[in-house]
Design an enzyme around this catalytic site. Structure first.
Site, PDB file in Angstrom:
ATOM      1  N   HIS A 183      23.906 -13.046 -21.008  1.00 29.36           N
ATOM      2  CA  HIS A 183      23.501 -12.158 -19.912  1.00 29.36           C
ATOM      3  C   HIS A 183      22.356 -11.275 -20.377  1.00 29.36           C
ATOM      4  O   HIS A 183      22.206 -11.030 -21.577  1.00 29.36           O
ATOM      5  CB  HIS A 183      24.695 -11.311 -19.451  1.00 29.36           C
ATOM      6  CG  HIS A 183      25.800 -12.134 -18.852  1.00 29.36           C
ATOM      7  ND1 HIS A 183      26.679 -12.855 -19.636  1.00 29.36           N
ATOM      8  CD2 HIS A 183      26.145 -12.379 -17.568  1.00 29.36           C
ATOM      9  CE1 HIS A 183      27.532 -13.505 -18.833  1.00 29.36           C
ATOM     10  NE2 HIS A 183      27.228 -13.230 -17.577  1.00 29.36           N
ATOM     11  N   ASP A 211      22.051 -14.581 -17.471  1.00 24.07           N
ATOM     12  CA  ASP A 211      22.407 -14.326 -16.077  1.00 24.07           C
ATOM     13  C   ASP A 211      22.226 -12.856 -15.694  1.00 24.07           C
ATOM     14  O   ASP A 211      22.140 -11.982 -16.553  1.00 24.07           O
ATOM     15  CB  ASP A 211      23.885 -14.687 -15.842  1.00 24.07           C
ATOM     16  CG  ASP A 211      24.144 -16.186 -15.894  1.00 24.07           C
ATOM     17  OD1 ASP A 211      23.229 -16.937 -16.276  1.00 24.07           O
ATOM     18  OD2 ASP A 211      25.271 -16.586 -15.560  1.00 24.07           O
TER      19      ASP A 211
END
Length: 202
Positions: free
Chosen positions: A165, A21
């Site tokens: 992430h 992300d």
């Protein structure tokens, strides 16, 4: 002993969804894509619209590297605190930014913080988006060590999705070990099905 490449790896007994992300960025995306490619992994990247608009070349690089690109809202707000019109704007602007940058039109949406409600699900459906949360949280956003991130990936089973992430250095460092761990269990990195939200064969 050489690590086997994709071509001579054992057949896949199952698929898992690796997700990253909060990109794209000039600071982190190139190194992430390089590490994934070198280790024979494909992943789903959930891009923020504001960054897709700011770094269109990195969106194109993600697509060129064979990654699947999803929508992670425009500004990463707490979506459930927004009106339906604000939710729609966050999603619409991100769809447009990713498409304009050459990343195609996403079919997957990951709500920031994993926060969702019926209104948000309605907006997602209006855009033909499938909501993707996660089965395993790597805790990389929370300072997890390389070992902890590797161990989180080791918990994945067929069809499951893990949250990572693009910005933590420990996540980048964990990628070779994640690849070896999955290969050792006969699991391959798959795409996330827009029909089911589960990881399937690419």
């Amino acid at each position: 002993m050489l690590t086997p490449g994709v071509a001579d790896a054992a057949p896949c007994n199952g698929y898992v969804g690796l997700t990253f992300d909060d990109g794209p960025s000039d600071a982190h995306t190139p190194a992430l894509l390089n590490a994934l490619r070198q280790n024979g992994l494909r992943a789903t990247v959930f891009n923020e619209g504001q960054y897709a608009a700011a770094y269109p070349a990195q969106v194109r690089a993600e697509a060129a590297a064979g990654m699947w690109i999803g929508n992670h809202s425009y500004t990463h707000p707490h979506m459930t605190q927004l009106s339906q019109a604000q939710m729609d704007s966050e999603i619409t602007r991100t769809q447009q930014a990713i498409a304009a940058a050459g990343g195609g039109t996403p079919s997957l949406f990951r709500p920031p913080y994993g926060e969702t409600n019926a209104t948000l699900r309605t907006v997602e459906a209006n855009h033909g988006l499938t909501q993707v949360i996660w089965d395993v949280d790597s805790q990389d956003w929370n300072g997890a060590s390389v070992d902890a991130i590797v161990q989180a990936n080791a918990r994945l089973t067929n069809g499951q999705v893990i949250l990572m992430h693009e910005w933590p250095a420990n996540t980048l460092a964990a990628i070779p070990r994640i690849a070896r761990g999955l290969a050792g269990r006969g699991l391959c990195a798959g795409r996330i099905s827009p029909q089911t939200g589960r990881a399937v064969a690419p």
